[in-house]
Design an enzyme around this catalytic site. Structure first.
Site, PDB file in Angstrom:
ATOM      1  N   ALA A  71      -5.511   0.463  11.704  1.00 56.34           N
ATOM      2  CA  ALA A  71      -6.246  -0.213  12.773  1.00 56.34           C
ATOM      3  C   ALA A  71      -7.450  -0.915  12.169  1.00 56.34           C
ATOM      4  CB  ALA A  71      -6.709   0.794  13.822  1.00 56.34           C
ATOM      5  N   PRO A  98     -14.341  -2.149  24.034  1.00 62.85           N
ATOM      6  CA  PRO A  98     -13.630  -3.429  23.923  1.00 62.85           C
ATOM      7  C   PRO A  98     -14.144  -4.286  22.770  1.00 62.85           C
ATOM      8  CG  PRO A  98     -15.370  -3.618  25.556  1.00 62.85           C
ATOM      9  CD  PRO A  98     -15.476  -2.222  24.973  1.00 62.85           C
ATOM     10  N   ILE A 108     -11.162  -0.691   6.271  1.00 62.66           N
ATOM     11  CA  ILE A 108     -10.640  -1.953   5.728  1.00 62.66           C
ATOM     12  C   ILE A 108     -11.712  -3.036   5.884  1.00 62.66           C
ATOM     13  CG2 ILE A 108      -8.867  -3.744   6.055  1.00 62.66           C
ATOM     14  CD1 ILE A 108      -6.885  -1.396   6.569  1.00 62.66           C
ATOM     15  N   GLY A 122      -4.350  -0.383  -6.937  1.00 64.41           N
ATOM     16  CA  GLY A 122      -3.596  -1.383  -6.171  1.00 64.41           C
ATOM     17  C   GLY A 122      -3.270  -0.910  -4.769  1.00 64.41           C
ATOM     18  N   VAL A 135      -2.276   5.477   4.775  1.00 68.23           N
ATOM     19  CA  VAL A 135      -2.577   5.288   6.192  1.00 68.23           C
ATOM     20  C   VAL A 135      -3.595   4.148   6.259  1.00 68.23           C
ATOM     21  CG1 VAL A 135      -2.012   7.482   7.278  1.00 68.23           C
ATOM     22  CG2 VAL A 135      -4.155   7.238   6.038  1.00 68.23           C
ATOM     23  N   LYS A 162      -4.817  -5.800  18.679  1.00 69.82           N
ATOM     24  CA  LYS A 162      -5.707  -4.712  19.111  1.00 69.82           C
ATOM     25  C   LYS A 162      -6.899  -5.320  19.845  1.00 69.82           C
ATOM     26  CE  LYS A 162      -8.869  -1.232  17.317  1.00 69.82           C
ATOM     27  NZ  LYS A 162      -9.452  -0.573  16.136  1.00 69.82           N
ATOM     28  N   SER A 183      -0.724   2.479 -10.402  1.00 71.59           N
ATOM     29  CA  SER A 183       0.303   3.433 -10.787  1.00 71.59           C
ATOM     30  C   SER A 183       1.162   3.765  -9.572  1.00 71.59           C
ATOM     31  CB  SER A 183      -0.367   4.699 -11.334  1.00 71.59           C
ATOM     32  OG  SER A 183       0.530   5.770 -11.281  1.00 71.59           O
ATOM     33  N   ALA A 185      -7.465  -1.888  -0.963  1.00 73.98           N
ATOM     34  CA  ALA A 185      -8.703  -2.426  -1.560  1.00 73.98           C
ATOM     35  C   ALA A 185      -8.388  -3.283  -2.783  1.00 73.98           C
ATOM     36  CB  ALA A 185      -9.641  -1.287  -1.929  1.00 73.98           C
TER      37      ALA A 185
END
Ligand code: FAD
Length: 502
Positions: free
Chosen positions: A50, A96, A347, A13, A47, A78, A39, A16
């Site tokens: 970004a 960019p 991510i 959990g 962490v 961002k 758990s 992801a």
């Protein structure tokens, strides 16, 4: 049609697990039980702050409003990444989100920039990017839709607290019927005949079976590796950093910048990620070149705001599972592999895994052709990102430290070597397969880190007269500067959507 599956078990959990649970709950509103085991005692990586622009598509698909999301995750905007000390110790450049200018006749904008430079123009390439125009002034506004405006030429993503995002998505998923089980997993049992995973077994003896298992258990890979011994391809010889030490701080003097910063250090690099309530800091390093204590001391010495908490060391091995989907287990998130956070891609890879799972969604009798295609596409996605990350290490040739000297001298994958050579010869940006990072991203790193073309595009000689390129570049830079000056400050924009700012 073969029978649809009845049950999915998500193991883990973290970001992801809850992104997967939320997306599956949205995509399968009925007929399938979705359970997630996690758990609290083990916790998450904690962490991961970004992101890159496709995250907006994920939220949009789930019907999550931007303002709700940013309030819940204490997020900020961002516009890209500022690279400090990469290429040369005294250099800075910006990667960019979006493009450099707009297309100008048939020749690429950067070819005009190269010609303008030869004609004596001092405009940096960065100044042809609307994202940098806004970022360097600490400004933000949503891009305009009108393609004639320079304000349509940038894109954006977010910085956010990934723990709060997981919490937010947990509420979303539970409201749509996902069952959460708290408990520590002891292991998994496989079907004696077929070899598929049959049950996940908890330390307290409870057992959970399912038609499909999604392994989101983090670096451990409880099912994909623990139960199925899938194997791992190690890429440390190309991407030498294998640890990170992280510590948040209070917002520093630079404040709520709408960009991430990456600063080169002796054996790696340091991130700075501003959120509404704090700044994330971390030093990503090679343990072969610096000890944990030295890395922690370097991080602490280079945090500018008041530190909140002790530095925490995380270990990882850069690379990927040999298979992402093996038997009835799909690995998503850190369980599937990890590339260091230099371009904030983890991510995104979770999102890409979920998108592929939905595209190749199985029935009770999985189709081996679909599974093979899932693995082929996932492998290509990992390798394209890997090459883009290696580019940064390979082109950081201006440093004397042993790790950086070794990186400058290393052999890179052929798929990357050909791209470096094309750009070096005539500024050609080669795209193969579906590259997550487009031409503008590659251009920023090549130019920013000193891989300047030896020759220009021959087409330019047939288009425009001497001086036209310089005029074009200077006008574009002025238009961007004017537009950026008219944008609100980033902190004001966040306050306007109901966020907190300092
Ligand atoms: P985890 O967060 O590790 O979650 C694993 C889950 O499995 C947890 O819930 C845990 O409790 C559960 N679990 C494990 N074992 C058991 C067990 N035995 N029983 C029960 N439950 C169990 N990504 C980005 O996109 N941007 C970034 O800027 C970024 N920076 C990063 C910096 C570093 C140093 C690192 C290491 C990663 C970074 N990432 C970043 C990656 C990002 O943190 C992860 O991709 C993301 O958090 C997903 O993690 P996960 O959910 O796969 O794993």
């Amino acid at each position: 049609m073969s029978a649809p599956i009845d049950s999915i078990l998500i193991v883990g959990g973290g970001t992801a697990g809850w992104m997967t649970a939320a997306a599956l709950a949205h995509a399968l509103p009925r007929g399938c039980t979705i359970t997630l085991i996690e758990s609290e005692e083990i916790g998450t990586v904690g962490v991961g702050e970004a992101t890159i622009p496709p995250i907006r598509l994920f939220n949009d698909t789930l019907g999550i409003a931007e303002a709700d999301f940013l309030r819940a995750t204490r997020g900020s905007y961002k516009l890209g990444i500022e690279f400090v000390g990469w290429g040369r110790p005294d250099a800075r450049y910006f990667h960019p989100f979006g493009t450099f200018g707009r297309p100008f006749d048939l020749v690429a904008v950067h070819q005009h920039w190269l010609a303008a430079r030869a004609q004596g123009s001092a405009v940096p390439l960065d100044d042809l990017s609307m994202a940098w125009g806004a970022a360097k002034r600490g400004r933000f506004a949503a891009p305009l839709a009108d393609p004639r405006s320079v304000a349509s030429t940038f894109d954006y993503a977010y910085h956010f607290d990934a723990g709060l995002y997981a919490r937010f998505l947990r509420d979303y998923a539970e409201a749509r019927g996902v069952i959460r089980v708290e408990g520590r997993i002891a292991g998994a049992e496989r079907d004696a005949q077929g070899g598929d995973v049959a049950d996940v077994v908890l330390v307290d003896g409870r057992r959970f079976g399912a038609d499909l298992f999604v392994d989101c258990s983090g670096f451990r890979g409880l099912l994909i590796e623990g139960a199925l011994a899938t194997g791992y391809e190690d890429w440390t010889h190309w991407l030498p950093c294998d640890r990170a030490v992280a510590a948040p701080s209070e917002t520093d003097d630079d404040g709520l910048t709408p960009f991430t910063r990456s600063t080169v250090r002796a054996a790696g690099w340091q991130w700075r990620i501003p959120l509404q309530h704090r700044t994330g800091n971390g030093y990503v390093y090679s343990s072969a070149h610096v000890s944990d204590d030295e890395a922690s001391a370097t991080l602490v010495a280079n945090i500018r705001g008041v530190r909140l908490g002790d530095p925490r060391v995380l270990r990882f091995v850069t690379g990927r599972r040999r298979l992402f989907w093996n038997r009835n287990v799909v690995a998503i998130g850190l369980a599937s592999g990890f590339m260091e956070p230099l371009e904030s891609t983890s991510i995104h890879l979770i999102q890409a895994g979920i998108a592929k799972l939905l595209a190749f969604f199985p029935s009770k009798t999985p189709d081996p052709l679909a599974v093979a295609e899932y693995n082929r596409v996932a492998t290509a996605e990992f390798e394209r990102i890997r090459d883009f990350l290696i580019l940064h290490y390979k082109l950081n040739a201006g440093r004397e430290e042993p790790m950086w000297r070794a990186c400058a001298a290393m052999d890179v994958p052929d798929s990357l070597a050909v791209k470096i050579e094309h750009f070096r010869r005539a500024g050609r940006l080669i795209q193969r397969e579906n590259d997550l990072f487009g031409a503008a991203s590659w251009l920023a790193v090549h130019v920013g880190q000193g891989n300047l073309p030896q020759d220009g595009d021959p087409l330019l000689a047939h288009n425009g007269d001497t001086g036209a390129s310089r005029q074009f570049v200077e006008r574009l830079a002025a238009a961007i500067a004017g537009m950026a000056d008219s944008m609100p400050r980033h902190a004001e924009w966040i306050a306007q959507i109901g966020g907190v700012h300092r």
